[in-house]
Scaffold this active site. Structure first.
Site: not given
Length: 317
Positions: A242, A272, A112
């Site tokens: 993020h 996500n 990520c």
């Protein structure tokens, strides 16, 4: 040495959608539970597409809209933890598909935090390179590496790709970063591990452990980056974080004493998307005119996740 700026953004999301209600049919969960704990309502699923397919679509859109010739591209970098294959890389497939015959290409794997790491690498390489332009892409097919019966991971992730076009310039631009990793805590998030009998593991994650680490490290990392830039938190126009969990983003805003309005999210509709989350959100903000390229707005980008790795950077756009 020349500086580098973002001159265009793009993104691509698969057409197939998985809503929270769909997960209710196969997992011990509810739409209310997912929304309350993550902020996610739905996510996209690349059912018939690979990661490179998504990345290629984002790159093609980037070039079409910017009218830049592929031959002028110095490199293609793809941040991903879900490549089609170890070789050829996703970036090589993109380079071939868009006809960037003068470009070199490679993938970066930092989960990520991948897009922030890739953008940092790209800015430094382009400033000393031979061509004028470079492409950085975050692309993931996260739903292809999950155990769909594991409630702790299945409900969180989605698929998609986002891209930025970089240009070498003599203009004054802001670029300050702080990148970090802690491999000793890497077991908190593992995916694609080689097992016996030539099998590969699906994702396993200590969600609470990752959340607690990130909630401590990310605000500190952002503060360190602001200090390097000799800026206060108030000086940043938008914080593009993020998209992991809306509660985590709210916590970061609170620790920095900044209004939540400066922390845009799109978790509700895409979930996500790992390395793709920041560039997808960037493109959404540009298209919704919350960010204007060439305006000189100060953006702080922050990515964090597997590795464990995290990092923040401040740029003008």
């Amino acid at each position: 040495m020349s500086t580098v700026k973002v001159i265009h953004t793009s993104s691509y999301l698969p057409i197939h959608e998985i809503k929270n209600a769909d997960w209710e049919l196969q997992l011990d969960t509810t739409d209310e539970w997912i929304r309350k704990r993550t902020g996610i309502q739905s996510r996209r699923y690349a059912r018939e597409l690979t990661t490179s397919d998504l990345a290629i679509k984002a790159a093609q859109k980037l070039l079409e809209e910017s009218a830049i010739h592929p031959e002028e591209i110095e490199f293609v970098i793809v941040a991903t933890m879900t490549p089609d294959s170890m070789s050829p890389s996703c970036a090589a497939k993109v380079q071939g598909a868009i006809g960037a015959t003068n470009a070199f290409a490679f993938d970066i794997s930092a989960a990520c935090a991948g897009f922030v790491f890739a953008l940092s690498t790209a800015i430094k390489m382009l400033s000393a390179g031979n061509q004028k332009y470079g492409i950085v892409i975050g692309a993931e097919t996260m739903l292809s590496v999950l155990d769909w019966k594991d409630r702790s991971t299945a409900i969180l992730f989605g698929d998609g790709a986002g891209a930025v076009l970089l240009e070498k310039t003599d203009d004054t631009t802001l670029f300050v970063e702080t990148l970090r990793s802690d491999g000793q805590k890497g077991e908190a998030l593992v995916c694609g591990e080689r097992l016996e009998q030539h099998t590969i593991s699906t994702m396993r994650m200590d969600g609470r452990g990752v959340f607690e680490l990130v909630s401590r490290k990310v605000p500190k990392n952002i503060s360190e980056t602001l200090e390097k830039a000799q800026m206060s938190a108030d000086d940043v126009d938008l914080y593009v974080l993020h998209q992991a969990n809306v509660r985590l983003i709210e916590q970061v805003a609170k620790k920095l004493k900044q209004p939540i309005e400066k922390f845009p999210t799109n978790l509700a509709s895409v979930g996500n998307t790992s390395a793709a989350s920041i560039p997808i959100l960037l493109d959404e903000l540009v298209r919704n005119q919350l960010i204007t390229i060439g305006s000189g707005q100060k953006l702080l980008l922050s990515g964090f996740g597997g590795g464990l790795s995290w990092g923040s950077m401040i740029i003008t756009i």
